[in-house]
Design a protein around this motif. Structure first.
Motif, mmCIF file in Angstrom:
data_model
loop_
_atom_site.group_PDB
_atom_site.id
_atom_site.type_symbol
_atom_site.label_atom_id
_atom_site.label_comp_id
_atom_site.label_asym_id
_atom_site.label_seq_id
_atom_site.Cartn_x
_atom_site.Cartn_y
_atom_site.Cartn_z
ATOM 1 N N ARG A 36 11.001 2.011 3.951
ATOM 2 C CA ARG A 36 11.283 0.581 3.917
ATOM 3 C C ARG A 36 10.530 -0.080 2.774
ATOM 4 O O ARG A 36 9.301 -0.034 2.702
ATOM 5 N N ARG A 37 11.256 -0.700 1.860
ATOM 6 C CA ARG A 37 10.653 -1.388 0.721
ATOM 7 C C ARG A 37 10.061 -2.710 1.187
ATOM 8 O O ARG A 37 10.715 -3.470 1.904
ATOM 9 N N VAL A 38 8.810 -2.964 0.790
ATOM 10 C CA VAL A 38 8.119 -4.195 1.174
ATOM 11 C C VAL A 38 7.426 -4.798 -0.040
ATOM 12 O O VAL A 38 7.212 -4.132 -1.052
ATOM 13 N N ARG A 39 7.066 -6.080 0.106
ATOM 14 C CA ARG A 39 6.292 -6.782 -0.921
ATOM 15 C C ARG A 39 5.043 -7.332 -0.254
ATOM 16 O O ARG A 39 5.120 -7.966 0.794
ATOM 17 N N VAL A 40 3.889 -7.096 -0.871
ATOM 18 C CA VAL A 40 2.615 -7.584 -0.342
ATOM 19 C C VAL A 40 2.508 -9.069 -0.664
ATOM 20 O O VAL A 40 2.793 -9.494 -1.778
ATOM 21 N N SER A 41 2.063 -9.858 0.337
ATOM 22 C CA SER A 41 2.049 -11.309 0.155
ATOM 23 C C SER A 41 0.656 -11.919 0.048
ATOM 24 O O SER A 41 0.521 -13.109 -0.141
ATOM 25 N N SER A 42 -0.414 -11.110 0.175
ATOM 26 C CA SER A 42 -1.757 -11.686 0.105
ATOM 27 C C SER A 42 -2.540 -11.103 -1.067
ATOM 28 O O SER A 42 -2.256 -10.008 -1.527
ATOM 29 N N ASP A 43 -3.546 -11.852 -1.518
ATOM 30 C CA ASP A 43 -4.389 -11.401 -2.627
ATOM 31 C C ASP A 43 -5.241 -10.233 -2.186
ATOM 32 O O ASP A 43 -5.539 -10.098 -1.012
ATOM 33 N N PRO A 44 -5.683 -9.353 -3.053
ATOM 34 C CA PRO A 44 -5.495 -9.329 -4.500
ATOM 35 C C PRO A 44 -4.221 -8.619 -4.934
ATOM 36 O O PRO A 44 -3.957 -8.480 -6.110
ATOM 37 N N GLY B 39 6.249 -1.892 -2.775
ATOM 38 C CA GLY B 39 5.985 -0.512 -2.424
ATOM 39 C C GLY B 39 6.791 -0.091 -1.214
ATOM 40 O O GLY B 39 7.693 -0.793 -0.770
ATOM 41 N N VAL B 40 6.437 1.061 -0.663
ATOM 42 C CA VAL B 40 7.107 1.606 0.512
ATOM 43 C C VAL B 40 6.121 1.560 1.677
ATOM 44 O O VAL B 40 4.978 1.993 1.550
ATOM 45 N N LEU B 41 6.569 1.030 2.807
ATOM 46 C CA LEU B 41 5.723 0.897 3.984
ATOM 47 C C LEU B 41 5.687 2.212 4.756
ATOM 48 O O LEU B 41 6.729 2.799 5.037
ATOM 49 N N CYS C 206 -1.020 0.077 8.905
ATOM 50 C CA CYS C 206 0.039 -0.085 7.913
ATOM 51 C C CYS C 206 -0.529 0.258 6.539
ATOM 52 O O CYS C 206 -1.629 -0.177 6.189
ATOM 53 N N ARG C 207 0.241 0.994 5.795
ATOM 54 C CA ARG C 207 -0.136 1.323 4.428
ATOM 55 C C ARG C 207 1.068 1.111 3.538
ATOM 56 O O ARG C 207 2.203 1.358 3.934
ATOM 57 N N VAL C 208 0.806 0.665 2.327
ATOM 58 C CA VAL C 208 1.862 0.489 1.340
ATOM 59 C C VAL C 208 1.645 1.535 0.260
ATOM 60 O O VAL C 208 0.546 1.645 -0.292
ATOM 61 N N VAL C 209 2.687 2.310 -0.020
ATOM 62 C CA VAL C 209 2.627 3.332 -1.050
ATOM 63 C C VAL C 209 3.202 2.733 -2.333
ATOM 64 O O VAL C 209 4.357 2.299 -2.364
ATOM 65 N N LEU C 210 2.366 2.673 -3.375
ATOM 66 C CA LEU C 210 2.761 2.137 -4.674
ATOM 67 C C LEU C 210 2.993 3.308 -5.617
ATOM 68 O O LEU C 210 2.110 4.138 -5.800
ATOM 69 N N ASP D 282 -2.864 -5.289 6.109
ATOM 70 C CA ASP D 282 -2.575 -5.833 7.428
ATOM 71 C C ASP D 282 -1.074 -6.022 7.543
ATOM 72 O O ASP D 282 -0.398 -6.367 6.578
ATOM 73 N N GLU D 283 -0.538 -5.798 8.728
ATOM 74 C CA GLU D 283 0.911 -5.893 8.943
ATOM 75 C C GLU D 283 1.453 -7.281 8.592
ATOM 76 O O GLU D 283 2.579 -7.430 8.125
ATOM 77 N N ALA D 284 0.635 -8.313 8.770
ATOM 78 C CA ALA D 284 1.062 -9.677 8.458
ATOM 79 C C ALA D 284 1.116 -9.946 6.960
ATOM 80 O O ALA D 284 1.665 -10.963 6.533
ATOM 81 N N GLU D 285 0.573 -9.062 6.149
ATOM 82 C CA GLU D 285 0.513 -9.264 4.701
ATOM 83 C C GLU D 285 1.709 -8.702 3.951
ATOM 84 O O GLU D 285 1.748 -8.767 2.730
ATOM 85 N N VAL D 286 2.686 -8.125 4.646
ATOM 86 C CA VAL D 286 3.855 -7.542 3.974
ATOM 87 C C VAL D 286 5.137 -8.186 4.477
ATOM 88 O O VAL D 286 5.221 -8.625 5.617
#
Length: 170
Positions: free
Chosen positions: A121-129, A135-137, A144-148, A162-166
């Motif tokens: 599943r393609r996701v976009r991170v919404s919080s800094d930094p 990436g891929v969730l 939760c991890r995002v693979v870049l 965090d799950e709320a950040e994607v």
């Protein structure tokens, strides 16, 4: 794949480096005035009698360089540099979005190397930094991890979020 740049245009390229020479090559490039990027992560190494934290390259065998194609020979003369990652015999420039992922200055705590993947599943991170990174969730042990991924060298890194950040990308 982007079009090949003009010979005097500065772009980011990937140099293939001899095994375990990444830090030495990066230091030599910086000393000679070439902008260099060597992303690192922190790894806890345990022996029977002690424990030590090591800073290791996220992409073993690769160093990222901002050069013009005219400086290619100067880079190849540095001890430890094997060649450039190339396409049809010409050094292939990195996409600007991929360099931005590397330049964000990840801290060595939450990032790790990860096998390269294209599905998920393609996701976009919404919080800094890391806001705006795609990436891929993946999930591992209720986290939760995002693979870049860096397409050019077929390598990836994994960042805990965090799950709320994607947010899902349609």
């Amino acid at each position: 794949m982007t079009l090949l740049p003009e010979p005097d245009q500065f772009r980011w390229y990937v140099a293939y480096i001899r095994s375990r020479h990444e830090k030495s090559v990066a230091r030599q490039m910086t000393d000679s005035g070439i902008e260099c990027l060597l992303p690192m992560y922190r790894f806890d190494r345990r022996w029977k009698d002690r424990r030590k934290q090591l800073d290791l390259p996220l992409f073993p065998g690769y160093v990222f360089l901002q050069i013009s194609l005219q400086e290619r020979l100067r880079v190849l003369r540095v001890p430890g540099v094997v060649n450039f990652v190339s396409f049809n015999g010409k050094p292939a420039p990195l996409e600007d979005s991929e360099v931005e992922v590397l330049r964000r200055g990840f801290s060595g705590d939450g990032i790790q190397p990860h096998p390269f993947i294209k599905v998920g599943r393609r996701v976009r991170v919404s919080s800094d930094p890391m806001a705006g990174l795609d990436g891929v969730l993946v999930r591992k042990k209720d986290r939760c991890r995002v693979v870049l991924s860096i397409e050019l060298i077929q390598r990836a890194v994994c960042v805990e979020v965090d799950e709320a950040e994607v947010a899902a990308i349609c």
